[in-house]
Design a protein around this motif. Structure first.
Motif, mmCIF file in Angstrom:
data_model
loop_
_atom_site.group_PDB
_atom_site.id
_atom_site.type_symbol
_atom_site.label_atom_id
_atom_site.label_comp_id
_atom_site.label_asym_id
_atom_site.label_seq_id
_atom_site.Cartn_x
_atom_site.Cartn_y
_atom_site.Cartn_z
ATOM 1 N N PHE A 54 75.698 14.703 65.381
ATOM 2 C CA PHE A 54 75.932 14.168 64.039
ATOM 3 C C PHE A 54 74.643 13.616 63.427
ATOM 4 O O PHE A 54 74.412 13.739 62.228
ATOM 5 N N LYS A 55 73.800 13.036 64.258
ATOM 6 C CA LYS A 55 72.526 12.503 63.763
ATOM 7 C C LYS A 55 71.562 13.611 63.356
ATOM 8 O O LYS A 55 70.641 13.381 62.568
ATOM 9 N N ASN A 56 71.773 14.799 63.885
ATOM 10 C CA ASN A 56 70.862 15.908 63.626
ATOM 11 C C ASN A 56 71.485 17.012 62.767
ATOM 12 O O ASN A 56 71.014 18.149 62.770
ATOM 13 N N GLY A 57 72.538 16.669 62.042
ATOM 14 C CA GLY A 57 73.140 17.616 61.108
ATOM 15 C C GLY A 57 73.873 18.768 61.763
ATOM 16 O O GLY A 57 73.973 19.852 61.186
ATOM 17 N N LEU A 58 74.372 18.537 62.977
ATOM 18 C CA LEU A 58 75.103 19.569 63.698
ATOM 19 C C LEU A 58 76.566 19.167 63.833
ATOM 20 O O LEU A 58 76.886 17.985 63.947
ATOM 21 N N ASP A 59 77.452 20.137 63.828
ATOM 22 C CA ASP A 59 78.888 19.883 63.963
ATOM 23 C C ASP A 59 79.396 20.415 65.297
ATOM 24 O O ASP A 59 78.968 21.478 65.764
ATOM 25 N N ILE A 60 80.352 19.693 65.883
ATOM 26 C CA ILE A 60 80.971 20.104 67.141
ATOM 27 C C ILE A 60 82.353 20.669 66.837
ATOM 28 O O ILE A 60 83.153 20.042 66.138
ATOM 29 N N ASN A 61 82.633 21.844 67.372
ATOM 30 C CA ASN A 61 83.913 22.510 67.153
ATOM 31 C C ASN A 61 84.540 22.861 68.494
ATOM 32 O O ASN A 61 83.925 23.551 69.308
ATOM 33 N N LEU A 62 85.766 22.383 68.739
ATOM 34 C CA LEU A 62 86.486 22.714 69.963
ATOM 35 C C LEU A 62 87.358 23.943 69.740
ATOM 36 O O LEU A 62 87.904 24.142 68.651
ATOM 37 N N GLU A 63 87.505 24.745 70.780
ATOM 38 C CA GLU A 63 88.344 25.954 70.722
ATOM 39 C C GLU A 63 87.965 26.807 69.503
ATOM 40 O O GLU A 63 88.797 27.150 68.673
ATOM 41 N N TYR A 64 86.708 27.155 69.427
ATOM 42 C CA TYR A 64 86.155 27.879 68.280
ATOM 43 C C TYR A 64 86.307 29.384 68.498
ATOM 44 O O TYR A 64 86.025 29.907 69.581
ATOM 45 N N SER A 65 86.750 30.070 67.471
ATOM 46 C CA SER A 65 86.994 31.503 67.559
ATOM 47 C C SER A 65 85.723 32.271 67.942
ATOM 48 O O SER A 65 84.668 32.087 67.336
#
Length: 259
Positions: A54-65
């Protein structure tokens, strides 16, 4: 520390913490388990990544297609040319033919716009797959191949935005009812790493632009020798010693580009 190295470091912490949570939530009084709840590991890894991403402009996605992971390695469209001679370029279809419904445990995405891209869109950045204890080599290899294919994708519209992928798994070297010495464990652990390094040599013939490395994490290692030294005043039978000693490692296979 570069982003990929920082992400790898946090994955390592997440794997260890996830294993500890398995002991806590299953009310297991031993540090050794032959079965772990996989989603607890996934959530712990995501939690470790959360603050940094989050501090580096990245998003975390669980169970991503997996389908989205492949296609979002590139912008969906670009506008090329000037005001009066512009044309719209679309990316190719990169949908995996054999596993369109497959999902990756964790995908890190980056929201950014290419020059000429009509709107910002989330780009695939890192893919992470996690397996529980003593899963088959076949399943782990399938994870490695999926990630390798993603990194190997090309499209005339832009460079591939995926920077790396990680295939993680746990390995228990002893059996609950049998005693394993430190010497035998070390030989087994060495053989485990060598087995994957041999497999990497095969992969490099197919994916010539990619690099494959493996890291070993000692999660819980208590040898018979150490156990008897710690508890030399107490009497234990063979089965009790076997149940309270053992060796569990976690492994991270990192796939990225040679450059």
């Amino acid at each position: 520390m570069d982003k990929i190295k920082e992400i790898e470091t946090r994955i390592k912490r997440g794997l260890i913490n996830g294993y500890k949570d398995n002991i806590l939530f299953t009310q297991n009084y031993s540090d050794l388990q032959s079965r772990i709840i996989e989603y607890l590991i996934v959530v712990n890894v995501a939690q470790e990544l959360k603050e940094y991403c989050f501090k580096n402009g990245l998003d975390i996605n669980l169970e991503y297609s997996l389908n989205d992971f492949y296609n979002n390695a590139f912008p969906s469209a670009l506008i090329e040319g000037g005001i009066f001679d512009s044309k719209l370029l679309n990316r190719k279809n990169h949908s995996p033919e054999d596993s369109k419904s497959k999902r990756l445990d964790i995908v890190i995405t980056s929201e950014m716009a290419n020059s000429g891209e009509p709107f910002n869109s989330k780009k695939s950045f890192v893919g992470i797959e996690i397996k529980a204890i003593n899963q088959s080599n076949k399943k782990i290899k399938q994870d490695i191949i999926r990630i390798s294919k993603a990194l190997n994708l090309t499209d005339p519209i832009s460079d591939n935005h995926i920077k790396a992928g990680f295939a993680c798994f746990f390995k228990r070297f002893d059996k609950e009812e049998k005693i394993l010495s430190k010497e035998v464990y070390e030989a087994k652990a060495k053989k485990e790493v060598e087995k994957w390094q041999t497999y990497f040599q095969e992969l490099r013939k197919i994916y010539k632009e990619l690099r494959f490395t493996i890291s070993e994490i000692k999660v819980t290692n208590l040898s018979v020798e150490e156990f008897t030294f710690r508890f030399q005043e107490e009497q234990y039978d063979y089965l009790e010693v076997a149940q309270n000693t053992g060796f569990i490692n976690a492994y991270i296979i990192r796939i990225d580009r040679n450059d």
